[in-house]
Each structure stands twice: as structure tokens, then as C-alpha cells.
Write an enzyme that holds these catalytic residues in place. Structure first.
Site, PDB file in Angstrom:
ATOM      1  N   LYS A  19       0.881  -1.175   0.000  1.00  0.00           N
ATOM      2  CA  LYS A  19       0.000   0.000   0.000  1.00  0.00           C
ATOM      3  C   LYS A  19       0.916   1.221   0.000  1.00  0.00           C
ATOM      4  O   LYS A  19       1.481   1.597   1.027  1.00  0.00           O
ATOM      5  CB  LYS A  19      -0.866  -0.029   1.258  1.00  0.00           C
ATOM      6  CG  LYS A  19      -2.221   0.658   1.130  1.00  0.00           C
ATOM      7  CD  LYS A  19      -2.168   2.141   0.861  1.00  0.00           C
ATOM      8  CE  LYS A  19      -1.928   2.986   2.074  1.00  0.00           C
ATOM      9  NZ  LYS A  19      -1.718   4.414   1.753  1.00  0.00           N
ATOM     10  N   CYS A  59      13.532  10.428   7.975  1.00  0.00           N
ATOM     11  CA  CYS A  59      13.288  10.087   9.397  1.00  0.00           C
ATOM     12  C   CYS A  59      14.556  10.054  10.232  1.00  0.00           C
ATOM     13  O   CYS A  59      14.525  10.342  11.411  1.00  0.00           O
ATOM     14  CB  CYS A  59      12.525   8.779   9.543  1.00  0.00           C
ATOM     15  SG  CYS A  59      12.660   7.676   8.178  1.00  0.00           S
ATOM     16  N   GLU A  82       9.068   0.862  11.371  1.00  0.00           N
ATOM     17  CA  GLU A  82      10.091   1.919  11.290  1.00  0.00           C
ATOM     18  C   GLU A  82       9.349   3.234  11.394  1.00  0.00           C
ATOM     19  O   GLU A  82       8.605   3.597  10.495  1.00  0.00           O
ATOM     20  CB  GLU A  82      10.870   1.784   9.969  1.00  0.00           C
ATOM     21  CG  GLU A  82      12.258   2.408  10.043  1.00  0.00           C
ATOM     22  CD  GLU A  82      12.256   3.882   9.743  1.00  0.00           C
ATOM     23  OE1 GLU A  82      11.910   4.667  10.652  1.00  0.00           O
ATOM     24  OE2 GLU A  82      12.601   4.243   8.613  1.00  0.00           O
ATOM     25  N   GLU A 119       8.975  15.279  15.981  1.00  0.00           N
ATOM     26  CA  GLU A 119       9.508  15.167  14.620  1.00  0.00           C
ATOM     27  C   GLU A 119       8.783  16.170  13.729  1.00  0.00           C
ATOM     28  O   GLU A 119       7.557  16.130  13.616  1.00  0.00           O
ATOM     29  CB  GLU A 119       9.301  13.742  14.098  1.00  0.00           C
ATOM     30  CG  GLU A 119       9.946  13.523  12.750  1.00  0.00           C
ATOM     31  CD  GLU A 119       9.844  12.081  12.267  1.00  0.00           C
ATOM     32  OE1 GLU A 119       8.773  11.471  12.427  1.00  0.00           O
ATOM     33  OE2 GLU A 119      10.846  11.579  11.713  1.00  0.00           O
TER      34      GLU A 119
END
Ligand code: ADP
Length: 492
Positions: free
Chosen positions: A188, A297, A263, A394
Site C-alpha cells: 500500500k 526520518c 520503522e 519530529e
């Protein structure tokens, strides 16, 4: 400006682009579609079929059938390796198309897509194909009175949910080990960036990947993504994205009692000691935080600078950041493109506002760039308390947060203020000291005098809020996709 290739125009015009299930391009069962935009202009690039639960169900069914009947799971690893190398060859042959598509859909500079993203995909396919050929599927276990060995075979259908920052590269990092081990996959892709993955399906067809071995269902997270995560036909699932969604995926996997690999981003720190080459370090950290417009990331977003060199370092890095050329991805002069979407731009600008409202100083203001159409954000540098929202959360944009330290213990403590644990770096000309500090950091990866270092064979993964379940890119990753079983016979 690079002209858009005719193959891309043709590919985008065949809208709505369809799902890839059981070796065929098909519309979504419910007929829904969504738009994908060029973040450099805000213009619609194409319409894409929006998969939902029924499409996920069809894809998992096709993948199970291929696992049971196509011979993919049972053929010798060498035979699968031949197909995966052929697929990598197709990626290399079509690298110009894939690079442009990645640049158009994500906004990233064409040179970065061509020099990093696309080659990473073909390298992943080749690395894991070769590793699988060498893998020992039967390993004897020496035990008194028993003839025993561990036997490893593929799990079955593996699900993958991929984010929008590195669509092709993360596709490769994720599916290559699963395929090389003999599993079949349902992917996906992110709704913001489905194009290169759908083009890759054509290459899989050309390379002779058997029907149903790889299935791709674009669609929204709350529909297609959630349906894939919850599907009882999966043997494993891997998710790359935010901790919020990662938690939901882990819960769904737990309900089905299947292994889950997560992750989940990071808040990477760079500890800069006072013995570094200041201009060189400033340049490398400026590059790290502007790479992919900061949408990485593992990148260095918290810079923890020795107080003795702080002012000099800030001056050097400001100069570097101001010199970064923002522009359209297909313009060869561009060093940093836009962020991926209007939503992402608002998110980054929102953080800059909240951070300053909480007392952070804008060492470099950055922020919105209204001189360009599209979703551009100029690089920014904030400084202040480690409690600030911009030091903790983040941001996923070209923003670094600066803090000072005087002792290594203080620097390590600042790094550990974040609950993320993906990647950090230590900068010093004293390599022994750098190694010691690097080893004391709780994270999946600690780099020395560099940031964002990747290689096939070098494990990459996260600790704490950055994920669990094994990382990517290493021999252990291939093992993750092989189910161990002990075979044993007592003898007299
Ligand atoms: P980001 O905030 O960077 O977009 P997300 O974690 O929201 O990161 O998205 C990463 C991937 O997860 C995308 O493919 C997205 O469609 C998918 N996703 C989003 N929400 C869900 C959900 N509820 N269940 C499963 N997948 C989801």
C-alpha cells in the site's frame, strides 16, 4: 529544466491509474479515485484508483494463490534471483523515467532521485537476490541422540505500508528481502506519492515476476492501509511511517498474532565537539537537514554543539543554509525542492510558529517561500530549551534545533531527552572519544563524522519510539522473512 519524458506523459494520461492485482491492472471495486499532485506547482499530475477493503482482500487472495501455486515460494533461490536481477535490470533501463516520476510526485531534485532513490531500489533487489542464493536453509544442530536441523522457508503473504518521503527506495528496502526469500507481497503506497510504485508494476510484468507475487493497492491510510493491516490472510506486516499509525498497525497485527516490523521516524541528534573542522561539519549538517527538504526520518534535526565553538558554528551553518538553492525538482540547479504537500507545509510552518511561541529563538527564520508556486519552505534554525516542542517532536521539514553542551555527559543526556531512537551522529577529530560517545547512545544507528550513511549489508533500524521488529538492509533482514522450523529425529 529537464523536459517531462513522453513515456511519463503517456503513463499519467492513462487515468485513473489502476491497482496492480494478480498480474493485472484493475480499477478499484468501489470505483473511487484520488488526485496526486506535483508539490512543486500544486497542479494535479494524475488520478489514481483508490483501493479499499475489497481491493485489499482481492490482492491478499491473489498473493496467497501465487504463494501456493505459482512456484515462486518453492523454486530454488537461484531461480528467483534470476527474476529479481532481471527486474533490477528493468529498473536500471527505466531509471530516467522512474527518477522523473519520483521527482514530479515527491518534489525532490531530479539528481537526488537519479543518484540515490532509483539506484537504491535496483541495488536492494540485487543485494537480497544474491544473499538468498547464499542463504543456508538447512542448518544442522549438534545434539546428543538427535538428528536435528533448522529448516527455513518463506512465510506466505507479507503486507507493506510505505510512506511518501522515499517511495521507491523504501519499496526496495521493504519488499526485496521478502521476495528474495520466496514470499509474496501486497503493497500500500502512500496516497501522496503512488506514481513510481505503479510504474514499477509495469517493470515487474516485463521482468516476468509471476502474476500475484507482487500486488500494489494505492489508496488512503484509513481505508486501504487499515484494511491491509487488519487482514487475516497476512503472514507478516511491515510499516514505515508515524508512531501514531505504527501503533494502530501493531495493534492490528497483534489481533492476528502475526509478526510486525515497524520503522517510525526519529528526532536524530548530531553531537558536535569543539575539535571539529567547523566549515566542513557545518556544510555536512546543512546538507543533512535539507536533504529531501528535511523529510528524512533519520536525519540530524537536533544539533548539540560544544559551547566553545557555538557562535562560530552557527555563523558557518547559517551561510551554508542561506546558500541552498530552492527550486523545482526538474531544474538541474535545484538543491532543495518543496515539501510533499500543502498539509506537510502547514505542519512545518505550524511547528516553527509553536516553537517560537514557546520561547525558541529563530537563528535563521526560514519558513514559507511565497516567491515560488508549490509547497516550498525555506530552511530554518531554531535555538533554545530542550523542552521546546521543536526539540521534542519530529517536524519532517528543513528545520534544525540547536542546543549547547560543555561535557560529553551533558550532550548524551540531551540526546536521550527524545523518546525516538533511530539515528544520531557524533562529530569529533578524536575518533576514540567519538566511538565511546556513539556506543553510549540508545539508537539503531550511530554515525561518526557523517550523517545519513546507508549501505547494503549495514543494518538500519530503530529503538524505542523509532520502531521494533528488526531493521532493513542486512542479512538479518532476509532471515526476518524466512520462517524457522526445527526438524528432528531421535536415533538409537
Ligand atoms: P505521514 O504522517 O508521514 O503521512 P503516516 O504514518 O500517516 O505518515 O503514513 C504512512 C503510511 O501509512 C501511508 O501509506 C498512509 O496511507 C498509511 N496510513 C495512514 N493511516 C493509516 C491507518 N490508519 N492504517 C494503516 N495505514 C495508514
Amino acid at each position: 529544466m529537464a523536459a517531462v519524458l513522453p513515456q511519463i506523459k503517456k503513463f499519467l494520461a492513462d487515468e485513473p491509474l489502476r491497482l496492480y492485482i494478480g498480474g493485472k491492472f484493475v480499477p478499484a471495486v468501489a470505483g473511487g479515485t484520488f488526485e496526486t499532485r506535483d508539490p512543486g506547482t500544486g497542479q494535479v499530475l494524475s488520478r489514481v484508483a483508490a483501493g479499499e477493503a475489497a481491493d485489499i482482500d482481492a490482492a491478499v487472495g491473489a498473493a496467497q494463490k501465487a504463494f501456493d501455486k505459482s512456484g515462486w515460494a518453492s523454486m530454488p533461490a537461484n531461480d528467483r534471483a534470476v527474476v529479481l536481477h532481471r527486474l533490477a535490470d528493468k529498473v536500471d533501463e527505466h531509471a530516467d523515467v522512474l527518477s522523473q516520476l519520483e521527482s514530479l510526485d515527491v518534489g525532490k531534485p531530479l539528481g537526488q532521485a537519479a543518484g540515490f532513490d532509483v539506484p537504491s531500489l535496483s541495488q536492494a533487489l540485487r543485494y537480497f537476490a544474491d544473499l538468498a542464493v547464499q542463504a543456508r536453509l538447512r542448518e544442522p544442530i549438534a545434539l546428543r541422540g538427535l538428528e536435528a536441523y533448522t529448516y527455513r522457508s518463506a512465510y506466505g503473504v507479507c503486507g507493506f505500508i510505505i510512506p511518501w518521503n522515499f517511495p521507491l527506495l523504501l519499496l526496495g528496502w521493504n519488499i526485496a528481502p521478502a521476495l528474495a526469500a520466496g514470499n509474496t507481497v501486497v503493497v500500500k503506497p502512500a496516497e501522496d506519492t503512488p506514481l513510481s510504485t505503479l510504474y514499477f508494476c509495469h517493470l515487474a510484468q516485463m521482468a516476468g515476476v509471476p502474476a500475484g507475487v507482487m500486488n500494489v493497492v494505492p489508496g488512503f491510510g484509513s481505508t486501504a492501509g487499515a484494511a491491509l493491516a487488519a487482514h487475516s490472510g497476512l503472514a507478516r506486516i511491515a510499516f514505515t511511517g508515524s508512531p501514531e499509525v505504527g501503533r494502530m498497525v501493531a495493534v492490528a497485527a497483534a489481533k492476528n498474532l502475526i509478526p510486525c516490523k515497524l520503522e517510525l521516524g526519529g528526532k536524530g541528534a548530531a553531537i558536535v565537539f569543539d575539535d571539529v573542522d567547523i566549515p566542513q561539519t557545518a556544510e555536512k549538517l546543512a546538507q543533512a537537514v535539507t536533504l529531501n527538504s528535511g523529510q528524512v526520518c533519520c536525519t540530524a534535526t537536533r544539533w548539540i554543539i560544544h559551547q566553545r565553538i557555538y557562535s562560530q558554528f552557527v555563523d558557518a551553518v547559517k551561510t551554508k543554509m542561506l546558500a541552498v538553492r530552492l527550486g523545482y525538482g526538474l531544474d538541474p540547479a535545484t538543491e532543495m525542492g518543496p515539501v510533499v504537500s500543502e498539509k506537510q507545509r502547514s505542519r512545518v510552518l505550524g511547528y516553527l510558529e509553536k516553537g517560537q511561541a514557546q520561547g525558541a529563538t529563530a537563528v535563521l527564520q526560514g519558513g514559507a517561500d511565497s516567491s515560488l508556486p508549490g509547497y516550498f519552505v525555506k530552511p530554518a534554525l531554531l535555538a533554545g530549551s530542550p523542552e521546546n516542542i521543536c526539540a521534542r517532536e519530529e517536524i519532517f521539514g528543513p528545520v534544525a534545533y540547536l542546543m549547547k553542551f560543555s561535557t560529553p555527559e551533558e550532550a548524551i543526556d540531551l540526546v536521550h531527552r527524545s523518546r525516538y531512537g533511530l539515528a544520531n551522529s557524533v562529530w569529533s577529530s578524536d575518533v576514540t572519544r567519538a566511538r565511546k560517545v556513539a556506543e553510549s547512545l540508545v539508537a539503531g544507528n550511530s554515525w561518526i563524522n557523517a550523517h545519513n550513511v546507508f549501505a547494503y549489508g549495514l543494518p538500519y533500524g530503530g529503538a524505542n519510539l523509532s520502531g521494533f521488529g528488526g531493521g532493513v538492509n542486512s542479512p538479518e533482514t532476509l532471515r526476518d522473512y524466512l520462517r524457522p522450523q526445527s526438524i528432528v529425529r531421535p536415533y538409537d
